[in-house]
Design a protein around this motif. Structure first.
Motif, PDB file in Angstrom:
ATOM      1  N   SER A 126       0.838  -1.200   0.000  1.00  0.00           N
ATOM      2  CA  SER A 126       0.000   0.000   0.000  1.00  0.00           C
ATOM      3  C   SER A 126       0.871   1.247   0.000  1.00  0.00           C
ATOM      4  O   SER A 126       2.007   1.230   0.468  1.00  0.00           O
ATOM      5  CB  SER A 126      -0.921   0.015   1.217  1.00  0.00           C
ATOM      6  N   GLN A 235     -10.349   8.447   8.206  1.00  0.00           N
ATOM      7  CA  GLN A 235     -10.547   8.235   6.771  1.00  0.00           C
ATOM      8  C   GLN A 235     -10.908   9.545   6.084  1.00  0.00           C
ATOM      9  O   GLN A 235     -10.388   9.861   5.005  1.00  0.00           O
ATOM     10  CB  GLN A 235     -11.644   7.199   6.533  1.00  0.00           C
ATOM     11  N   GLU A 241      -5.080   4.331   2.400  1.00  0.00           N
ATOM     12  CA  GLU A 241      -5.495   3.183   1.602  1.00  0.00           C
ATOM     13  C   GLU A 241      -6.044   2.072   2.485  1.00  0.00           C
ATOM     14  O   GLU A 241      -7.004   1.385   2.121  1.00  0.00           O
ATOM     15  CB  GLU A 241      -4.297   2.692   0.803  1.00  0.00           C
ATOM     16  N   VAL A 242      -5.435   1.882   3.665  1.00  0.00           N
ATOM     17  CA  VAL A 242      -5.848   0.783   4.517  1.00  0.00           C
ATOM     18  C   VAL A 242      -5.535   1.101   5.976  1.00  0.00           C
ATOM     19  O   VAL A 242      -4.580   1.819   6.277  1.00  0.00           O
ATOM     20  CB  VAL A 242      -5.140  -0.530   4.089  1.00  0.00           C
ATOM     21  N   GLN A 261     -15.732  -2.549  12.085  1.00  0.00           N
ATOM     22  CA  GLN A 261     -16.008  -2.246  10.680  1.00  0.00           C
ATOM     23  C   GLN A 261     -17.397  -1.636  10.518  1.00  0.00           C
ATOM     24  O   GLN A 261     -17.580  -0.674   9.757  1.00  0.00           O
ATOM     25  CB  GLN A 261     -15.890  -3.509   9.840  1.00  0.00           C
ATOM     26  N   ASP A 265     -18.086   1.991   8.984  1.00  0.00           N
ATOM     27  CA  ASP A 265     -18.944   2.169   7.813  1.00  0.00           C
ATOM     28  C   ASP A 265     -20.023   3.207   8.087  1.00  0.00           C
ATOM     29  O   ASP A 265     -20.332   4.043   7.225  1.00  0.00           O
ATOM     30  CB  ASP A 265     -19.598   0.836   7.430  1.00  0.00           C
ATOM     31  N   GLN A 275     -11.162   0.619   4.793  1.00  0.00           N
ATOM     32  CA  GLN A 275     -10.612  -0.726   4.618  1.00  0.00           C
ATOM     33  C   GLN A 275      -9.816  -1.104   5.876  1.00  0.00           C
ATOM     34  O   GLN A 275      -8.826  -0.455   6.203  1.00  0.00           O
ATOM     35  CB  GLN A 275      -9.705  -0.768   3.390  1.00  0.00           C
ATOM     36  N   ARG A 277      -7.825  -4.191   8.063  1.00  0.00           N
ATOM     37  CA  ARG A 277      -7.222  -5.517   8.012  1.00  0.00           C
ATOM     38  C   ARG A 277      -6.633  -5.859   9.380  1.00  0.00           C
ATOM     39  O   ARG A 277      -6.094  -4.977  10.057  1.00  0.00           O
ATOM     40  CB  ARG A 277      -6.103  -5.572   6.967  1.00  0.00           C
TER      41      ARG A 277
END
Length: 302
Positions: A126, A235, A241-242, A261, A265, A275, A277
Motif C-alpha cells: 500500500s 478516513q 489506503e488501509v 467495521q 462504515d 478498509q 485488516r
C-alpha cells in the motif's frame, strides 16, 4: 532492504524482545524480563542484548529500539515510558552509545509496528496506511510512501489521545475522555468491572458479551463503536489506503473486527470506504519495526 541486516529491540513494561532482521526474515528472536530498578539498569540490559546479537551476527550494524510513550522531537530521548519504573526523560540514544559505541535509532513502539506492518505485514504494497494497536492503551502510526509521518513536532498519529467522549474518564496521560480512556483494554476491564460489580478482565468481558451477557455486551460494543468512529474520522481527514489493527484486544478476532467495521462504515457513510485488516506480525511487530526503522529512518546524528 533485501541485503540489509539490522538488530531490533522492543522494550515493554514486563519484557525486552530482541531479534535480527535479515532482509525480510526475523532470526534469533528472544525475550528477557525488563529490569524494575530504574532506567540505567534497563539501558544496561538493552546494551547486553544488543552486544550478544552483534557477537552472533557481526554483519548487523544498524540497531533500532522501539519504546512505549512519547519521545523527543529529535528522537534521542524518551520523555516517559508508561509501566517502566523510573523511565522519565531518559537519554536513551546517548546512553546506549556510551555502552555500545554504536549509534542507535529510537522510535515509539506503535510507530515502529506501523512501519513493520506497512513494510512486511498486512499493509505491504500500500502507498498509505494507518496502524492502530488496541491493548492496554491505544497507539497508532501513519505510514505514507514507505515512511512514517511524524508531523511537525513528532506526535502525528496519536489516535489514542484524541478526545472521543468529552468529560469522560481520565487517561494515563492526564487527558479527559480520550479514545484510550474510553475504548482501550484497560477501559473495557474498568467499565465491565463497574457495571457487573466484580473484577472482570478484558478477555472475560468479551467472552461474556459473545455469550450473550447484556451488560458486558454494552461495554464492549460501546468501545468498539468508538474505535470504528475514530477510524471513520481518520478516513475523512487522511484518506489512507488501509487501516491495520493489532494488539491484544484485536486478538479477539472476527467479533471485534465486525463491530469496528460496522461502526466505521456508519461513520464514513457518503465518504470513502474504510478498509480494515488484521495485523499479521503479532508480537514480533515491534522488533521488526525497530529493525526496519534503523535501516530506513535512522535517528538523526548531531
Amino acid at each position: 532492504m533485501d541485503n540489509q541486516v539490522s538488530i531490533g529491540v522492543d522494550v515493554g513494561g514486563t519484557k525486552i524482545a530482541v531479534g535480527v532482521l535479515y532482509g525480510e526474515e526475523l532470526r534469533d528472536f528472544h525475550t528477557q524480563p525488563t529490569p524494575e530498578s530504574g532506567w540505567p539498569a534497563v539501558l544496561d540490559a538493552l546494551a547486553g542484548q544488543v552486544r550478544l546479537m552483534q557477537q552472533r551476527h557481526p554483519q548487523a550494524r544498524a540497531v533500532g529500539v522501539g519504546i512505549p510513550g512519547p519521545i523527543s522531537q529529535d528522537r534521542r530521548r524518551v520523555k516517559f515510558a508508561p509501566n517502566i519504573y523510573g523511565f522519565t526523560d531518559v537519554p536513551l540514544v546517548e546512553g546506549l552509545y556510551e555502552r555500545l559505541g554504536v549509534h542507535v535509532s529510537l522510535e515509539n513502539d506503535a510507530k515502529a509496528a506501523a512501519l513493520a506492518e506497512a513494510t512486511l505485514g498486512a499493509a505491504r504494497g500500500s502507498q498509505s496506511s494507518v496502524y492502530v494497536t488496541v491493548s492496554t492503551g491505544i497507539g497508532s502510526g501513519i505510514v505514507i510512501g514507505g515512511r512514517l509521518w511524524r508531523g511537525q513536532h513528532g506526535i502525528a498519529g496519536e489516535l489514542g489521545h484524541v478526545v472521543s467522549v468529552p468529560g469522560a474518564a481520565v487517561s494515563g496521560a492526564g487527558q479527559s475522555g480520550t479514545l484510550e480512556a474510553v475504548a482501550s483494554g484497560t477501559a473495557i476491564a474498568r467499565d465491565a468491572s463497574f457495571a457487573l460489580n466484580r473484577d472482570v478482565t478484558t478477555a472475560e468481558a468479551f467472552a461474556l458479551a459473545q455469550a450473550g451477557d447484556r451488560i458486558a455486551g454494552r461495554v464492549v460494543r460501546g468501545a468498539m463503536y468508538r474505535i470504528g468512529l475514530a477510524l471513520a474520522d481518520l478516513q475523512k481527514m487522511l484518506d489512507p489506503e488501509v487501516f491495520v489493527i493489532g494488539g491484544g484486544v484485536a486478538g479477539v478476532g472476527p467479533y471485534f473486527f465486525e463491530h469496528v467495521q460496522a461502526a466505521a462504515d456508519e461513520g464514513a457513510e457518503g465518504f470513502a470506504a474504510v478498509q480494515i485488516r488484521p495485523a499479521q506480525l503479532g508480537a514480533q511487530a515491534g522488533v521488526i519495526g525497530a529493525a526496519v526503522s534503523a535501516q530506513l529512518e535512522p535517528t538523526p546524528v548531531r
